[in-house]
Design a protein around this motif. Sequence first.
Motif, short mmCIF file in Angstrom:
data_model
loop_
_atom_site.label_atom_id
_atom_site.label_comp_id
_atom_site.label_asym_id
_atom_site.label_seq_id
_atom_site.Cartn_x
_atom_site.Cartn_y
_atom_site.Cartn_z
N ASP B 105 -5.11 -9.86 5.15
CA ASP B 105 -5.12 -8.63 4.36
C ASP B 105 -4.45 -7.50 5.12
O ASP B 105 -3.67 -6.72 4.56
CB ASP B 105 -6.57 -8.23 4.03
N LEU B 106 -4.77 -7.42 6.39
CA LEU B 106 -4.20 -6.36 7.20
C LEU B 106 -2.70 -6.56 7.37
O LEU B 106 -1.91 -5.60 7.27
CB LEU B 106 -4.90 -6.32 8.57
N ILE B 110 0.32 -4.09 6.19
CA ILE B 110 1.36 -3.58 7.09
C ILE B 110 2.73 -3.80 6.47
O ILE B 110 3.60 -2.92 6.52
CB ILE B 110 1.26 -4.27 8.47
N ARG B 153 -1.74 4.20 10.08
CA ARG B 153 -3.16 3.82 10.16
C ARG B 153 -3.92 4.37 8.96
O ARG B 153 -4.78 3.69 8.39
CB ARG B 153 -3.77 4.34 11.47
N LEU B 156 -3.18 2.30 5.94
CA LEU B 156 -3.82 0.99 6.04
C LEU B 156 -5.32 1.10 5.77
O LEU B 156 -5.91 0.28 5.08
CB LEU B 156 -3.59 0.40 7.44
N ARG B 157 -5.90 2.15 6.33
CA ARG B 157 -7.34 2.34 6.16
C ARG B 157 -7.67 2.54 4.68
O ARG B 157 -8.62 1.96 4.14
CB ARG B 157 -7.78 3.56 6.98
N LEU B 160 -7.21 -0.73 2.75
CA LEU B 160 -8.21 -1.74 3.04
C LEU B 160 -9.63 -1.26 2.73
O LEU B 160 -10.61 -1.94 3.07
CB LEU B 160 -8.11 -2.18 4.51
N PRO B 163 -13.20 4.03 5.52
CA PRO B 163 -13.61 5.43 5.31
C PRO B 163 -12.44 6.38 5.56
O PRO B 163 -11.54 6.05 6.30
CB PRO B 163 -14.71 5.63 6.36
#
Lengths: 186, 163
Positions: B105-106, B110, B153, B156-157, B160, B163
């Motif tokens: 998933d990560l 990306i 980041r 991505l956060r 996914l 928070p």
Amino acid sequence: MNDEFERRLEQLAEVPVPAPPTVAKLSEQDRERSTRRARAGMVAVLLIVAAATAGGLVSRGPGGGSEVATAPPGTEPSSSAPRWVEETTRVADATNTYVGTIDNRDAEARDERILARLTRDFREPVGPNDEDYNRLWAALAILDPVPVVDEAGTIVGYWIGHFVTPAELSSSTAGADATVDELLGG
Amino acid sequence: VPEGGAGEARPSCLEVTFETWFEATWPRIVRVALANVRTWEEAEDIASDTCTKLLKRWEHDRPEDPTGWAIAVASNRARKFGPLLHRTFGGSGAAQISDDRMDLDLIDAIRDLPPRQRRAIALRYLGDLTQGQVAELMGVAPGTAAALLNQGRSKLRTRLGGP
């Protein structure tokens, strides 16, 4: 807190990857890659030396001169093959007729120059069919051609992604300049 | 002080043979390519291509920082050839990347980042480079690299569900 997310990111550096090939395999794979890319149209009519099966293989020597090596038909050079296998690439014209060789280091250096300029002055490609990016790459290749030399070391044409004669190159440079002006502002 | 980073040992290339460097650095080069390709075969192809170039230069024309050079070249080549490689390998039976230990998933997220953020994130986390090295290899100021990493980041956060 984002500890979990940060941990996931940091763990990317630990992703297990397939084992590396042996160093001796690298050169062999190098030839296979060239073949695949030629098949995909990335290098068009570029023929790798190792694919030549008709006997005489021609390559520029380290001193810029020429030398002729022979190999039995169908023989695959080993990974410890002479340097000429890796240093030059045979080039054919549009009729698939052998015309000469290019120095791989020159070609790679040219590609790196173009890539650096595109990255610095233009932008990243947007997918494989990025028309402007591909046009600009082609134009910069015309303006930074790689010489193709015959067995005597004489320049017989240029590699710009395909073979062109000196006259064809000359007639292409104005258009390439215009493309660079259009997309890079000169 | 360089940021810490997990990963393989980093031998001093002044003292090591190509073989030693190659075995230690290969995983990082393959991982960096993953940000722009879809199969192990494609990533290994990029890594092999890069290492072959370095092998040819190792004895007489070695870059000052072979590892940084190789990671940067692999990143560039993956970006340039990734889509074409995928087209070439497509349908050839090449195995898609799948591994229980892989955060797919990560990695997919990306791949969907804007190019500069993707490159920064790939160099930093898949290539296991420091932020300073990322800036140097991308030819940008340290602050720019930091901004690209932060933006990457953050996206991505969000993607996914963090928070």
